[in-house]
Design a protein around this motif. Structure first.
Motif, PDB file in Angstrom:
ATOM      1  N   ARG A 215     -24.264  20.395 -21.075  1.00 28.09           N
ATOM      2  CA  ARG A 215     -23.535  21.601 -20.646  1.00 28.09           C
ATOM      3  C   ARG A 215     -24.257  22.274 -19.464  1.00 28.09           C
ATOM      4  N   ILE A 216     -25.528  21.951 -19.267  1.00 20.66           N
ATOM      5  CA  ILE A 216     -26.298  22.504 -18.147  1.00 20.66           C
ATOM      6  C   ILE A 216     -26.069  21.575 -16.957  1.00 20.66           C
ATOM      7  N   GLU A 217     -24.901  21.695 -16.373  1.00 22.17           N
ATOM      8  CA  GLU A 217     -24.442  20.784 -15.325  1.00 22.17           C
ATOM      9  C   GLU A 217     -24.543  21.480 -13.973  1.00 22.17           C
ATOM     10  N   LEU A 218     -25.461  20.991 -13.157  1.00 20.78           N
ATOM     11  CA  LEU A 218     -25.730  21.603 -11.863  1.00 20.78           C
ATOM     12  C   LEU A 218     -24.797  21.029 -10.802  1.00 20.78           C
ATOM     13  N   HIS A 219     -24.285  21.897  -9.915  1.00 22.11           N
ATOM     14  CA  HIS A 219     -23.329  21.521  -8.882  1.00 22.11           C
ATOM     15  C   HIS A 219     -23.850  21.915  -7.504  1.00 22.11           C
ATOM     16  N   PRO A 220     -23.230  21.402  -6.424  1.00 24.88           N
ATOM     17  CA  PRO A 220     -23.681  21.770  -5.080  1.00 24.88           C
ATOM     18  C   PRO A 220     -23.766  23.276  -4.847  1.00 24.88           C
ATOM     19  N   ARG A 221     -22.902  24.060  -5.470  1.00 30.12           N
ATOM     20  CA  ARG A 221     -22.951  25.510  -5.259  1.00 30.12           C
ATOM     21  C   ARG A 221     -24.268  26.108  -5.761  1.00 30.12           C
ATOM     22  N   HIS A 222     -24.858  25.476  -6.786  1.00 24.97           N
ATOM     23  CA  HIS A 222     -26.132  25.979  -7.291  1.00 24.97           C
ATOM     24  C   HIS A 222     -27.255  25.690  -6.293  1.00 24.97           C
ATOM     25  N   VAL A 223     -27.209  24.535  -5.629  1.00 23.61           N
ATOM     26  CA  VAL A 223     -28.203  24.231  -4.596  1.00 23.61           C
ATOM     27  C   VAL A 223     -28.089  25.247  -3.464  1.00 23.61           C
ATOM     28  N   ALA A 224     -26.861  25.540  -3.049  1.00 22.50           N
ATOM     29  CA  ALA A 224     -26.650  26.532  -1.998  1.00 22.50           C
ATOM     30  C   ALA A 224     -27.180  27.899  -2.414  1.00 22.50           C
ATOM     31  N   ALA A 225     -26.964  28.264  -3.677  1.00 25.89           N
ATOM     32  CA  ALA A 225     -27.439  29.563  -4.164  1.00 25.89           C
ATOM     33  C   ALA A 225     -28.966  29.612  -4.205  1.00 25.89           C
ATOM     34  N   LEU A 226     -29.611  28.516  -4.601  1.00 27.86           N
ATOM     35  CA  LEU A 226     -31.077  28.454  -4.611  1.00 27.86           C
ATOM     36  C   LEU A 226     -31.626  28.670  -3.203  1.00 27.86           C
ATOM     37  N   ALA A 227     -31.008  27.984  -2.221  1.00 24.46           N
ATOM     38  CA  ALA A 227     -31.481  28.113  -0.850  1.00 24.46           C
ATOM     39  C   ALA A 227     -31.304  29.537  -0.335  1.00 24.46           C
ATOM     40  N   GLU A 228     -30.186  30.149  -0.675  1.00 25.80           N
ATOM     41  CA  GLU A 228     -29.959  31.528  -0.256  1.00 25.80           C
ATOM     42  C   GLU A 228     -30.982  32.467  -0.884  1.00 25.80           C
ATOM     43  N   ALA A 229     -31.259  32.266  -2.189  1.00 22.26           N
ATOM     44  CA  ALA A 229     -32.247  33.102  -2.877  1.00 22.26           C
ATOM     45  C   ALA A 229     -33.638  32.906  -2.294  1.00 22.26           C
ATOM     46  N   ALA A 230     -33.916  31.704  -1.783  1.00 21.48           N
ATOM     47  CA  ALA A 230     -35.221  31.416  -1.200  1.00 21.48           C
ATOM     48  C   ALA A 230     -35.357  31.935   0.223  1.00 21.48           C
ATOM     49  N   GLY A 231     -34.246  32.417   0.803  1.00 25.35           N
ATOM     50  CA  GLY A 231     -34.291  32.942   2.155  1.00 25.35           C
ATOM     51  C   GLY A 231     -34.224  31.886   3.236  1.00 25.35           C
ATOM     52  N   CYS A 232     -33.590  30.743   2.940  1.00 24.76           N
ATOM     53  CA  CYS A 232     -33.477  29.681   3.937  1.00 24.76           C
ATOM     54  C   CYS A 232     -32.691  30.175   5.156  1.00 24.76           C
ATOM     55  N   ALA A 233     -33.074  29.668   6.309  1.00 23.83           N
ATOM     56  CA  ALA A 233     -32.466  30.113   7.559  1.00 23.83           C
ATOM     57  C   ALA A 233     -31.006  29.695   7.672  1.00 23.83           C
ATOM     58  N   GLU A 234     -30.651  28.553   7.087  1.00 25.97           N
ATOM     59  CA  GLU A 234     -29.287  28.030   7.157  1.00 25.97           C
ATOM     60  C   GLU A 234     -28.791  27.726   5.751  1.00 25.97           C
ATOM     61  N   PRO A 235     -27.473  27.736   5.526  1.00 26.84           N
ATOM     62  CA  PRO A 235     -26.950  27.316   4.210  1.00 26.84           C
ATOM     63  C   PRO A 235     -27.366  25.881   3.888  1.00 26.84           C
ATOM     64  N   GLU A 236     -27.675  25.629   2.640  1.00 21.29           N
ATOM     65  CA  GLU A 236     -28.049  24.275   2.195  1.00 21.29           C
ATOM     66  C   GLU A 236     -26.828  23.633   1.545  1.00 21.29           C
ATOM     67  N   LEU A 237     -26.229  22.687   2.248  1.00 23.43           N
ATOM     68  CA  LEU A 237     -24.981  22.076   1.808  1.00 23.43           C
ATOM     69  C   LEU A 237     -25.243  20.635   1.380  1.00 23.43           C
ATOM     70  N   VAL A 238     -25.112  20.392   0.093  1.00 25.58           N
ATOM     71  CA  VAL A 238     -25.203  19.043  -0.467  1.00 25.58           C
ATOM     72  C   VAL A 238     -23.816  18.739  -1.009  1.00 25.58           C
ATOM     73  N   LEU A 239     -23.031  17.976  -0.254  1.00 21.23           N
ATOM     74  CA  LEU A 239     -21.601  17.873  -0.515  1.00 21.23           C
ATOM     75  C   LEU A 239     -21.170  16.432  -0.747  1.00 21.23           C
ATOM     76  N   PRO A 240     -20.129  16.232  -1.550  1.00 25.50           N
ATOM     77  CA  PRO A 240     -19.724  14.868  -1.910  1.00 25.50           C
ATOM     78  C   PRO A 240     -19.216  14.028  -0.746  1.00 25.50           C
ATOM     79  N   ASP A 241     -18.734  14.647   0.329  1.00 23.78           N
ATOM     80  CA  ASP A 241     -18.211  13.864   1.446  1.00 23.78           C
ATOM     81  C   ASP A 241     -19.280  13.534   2.490  1.00 23.78           C
ATOM     82  N   GLN A 242     -20.516  13.963   2.250  1.00 22.56           N
ATOM     83  CA  GLN A 242     -21.609  13.632   3.172  1.00 22.56           C
ATOM     84  C   GLN A 242     -22.118  12.214   2.900  1.00 22.56           C
ATOM     85  N   PRO A 243     -22.777  11.578   3.875  1.00 23.62           N
ATOM     86  CA  PRO A 243     -23.302  10.221   3.654  1.00 23.62           C
ATOM     87  C   PRO A 243     -24.343  10.201   2.541  1.00 23.62           C
TER      88      PRO A 243
END
Length: 356
Positions: A215-243
């Protein structure tokens, strides 16, 4: 007989926690370790390395590198067993990558693992601090079984025991009926549960099995949220249509390495028709050990199958005491995934921001 109808809820307290972690790092083990490093109330007494996802030496290298990356380089890292008790070791490069950490390339640690055996460290620590330590086991239970052989009083010496493993009335993730950790070393798991027979309920291990960890199923939106919380300069997008195999360019090193791990894990789950997502089993177990998660448990007597070839590692729970045997575990029967991910993003994001 056990009362199957009455799950026992547990509210998080965040009281100081001194944790002995045994892991087989592993992407979800890595996230669990990073999370524990982010918790100021958690003391990591030692991190010990069990063969499972990768060989024990590689597990130790991963643990050393992660602890250094997270600012916990003073935590002892040790190796115990090099193989399961009775069956050959099977590793999972297809699930976690050849080094166990997906696409991540961690800087090599500047130190090596402890010269002492993991089992010695566990027994020595438990004897020195009776009633203080929480055992967190996110790997096959080989090292813990050996520690129980060396010190049968461990169930009384430890404050709490938390195990990630097994599946109860739920499809396995390694065979139709068996979960990975238990399948790798079923004989060790059987010994561990037997060692807790007769203990009062509050001393029984808390078991985080597949029916709640999936039930603890992590999705790309959680990676983006982690990066935002960490103060990353750009959005971190890990997406299914990427290579496949695309590497992160995140400005924050910890986020970058986590992103590279998780992309591999997403791709693995998609390959096995589970969607572009990741079950981070061990993080949930870590939050239970850190007492930062809500959950509920049901007491049960656990049987681990060690004989029938097709059922090897299968776990069965007798919640109603039909076998007439004492309970040996408290199996988690409920959790709150949304709260778990809010906690992960807030805590690990803050750690990443602090580390820069």
């Amino acid at each position: 007989m056990h009362d199957a109808s009455r799950p026992v809820p547990h509210e998080p307290s965040r009281e100081p926690a001194a944790i002995l972690l045994d892991c087989d790092t592993g992407i979800d083990d890595a996230l669990a370790l990073i999370y524990l490093c982010s918790q100021p109330h958690v003391e990591l007494v030692a991190v010990t390395s069990t063969p499972g996802n990768v060989a024990a030496e590689q597990v130790a290298r991963n643990n050393l590198a992660l602890l250094e990356l997270c600012g916990r380089a003073d935590t002892p890292v040790a190796i115990g067993a090099r193989s399961p008790l009775r069956v050959p070791l099977v590793t999972t490069p297809e699930t976690h990558g050849p080094q166990g950490i997906g696409y991540a390339e961690l800087p090599a640690a500047r130190r090596t693992h402890h010269a002492r055996d993991a089992v010695e460290l566990w027994v020595e620590a438990a004897r020195a601090r009776p009633g203080e330590l929480t055992a967190l086991l996110t790997a096959p239970l080989t090292n813990f079984a050996l520690a129980l052989r060396a010190e049968p009083r461990l169930p009384e010496l430890l404050r709490r025991t938390v195990i990630m493993g097994g599946s109860y009335y739920y499809q396995g993730n390694t065979t139709p009926t068996a979960e990975w950790n238990t399948h790798v070393d079923p004989h060790a798991a059987a010994e561990v549960f037997a060692a807790f027979a007769g203990q009062p309920e509050e001393r029984l291990p808390i078991v985080c099995a597949l029916e709640t960890t999936e039930r603890i199923e992590l999705h790309p939106r959680h990676v983006a949220a982690l990066a935002e919380a960490a103060g990353c300069a750009e959005p971190e997008l890990v997406l299914p249509d990427q290579p496949e195999g695309l590497r992160s360019r995140a400005s924050n090193p910890l986020v970058r390495h986590m992103s590279d791990m998780l992309r591999f894990y997403f791709e693995f789950h998609r390959r096995y028709d589970q969607g572009y997502a990741a079950h981070i089993h061990d993080y949930f177990a870590a939050s239970v050990a850190a007492d930062s998660a809500w959950y509920e448990t049901r007491a049960a007597t656990v049987h681990v199958e060690t004989q029938a070839p097709r059922l090897l590692g299968t776990t069965v729970a007798d919640y109603r005491g039909l076998w007439g045997e004492p309970a040996t575990a408290r199996i988690v029967s409920g959790n709150r995934p949304d709260e778990a991910f809010a906690e992960l993003v807030l805590s690990v994001g803050a750690l990443a921001r602090r580390l820069g």
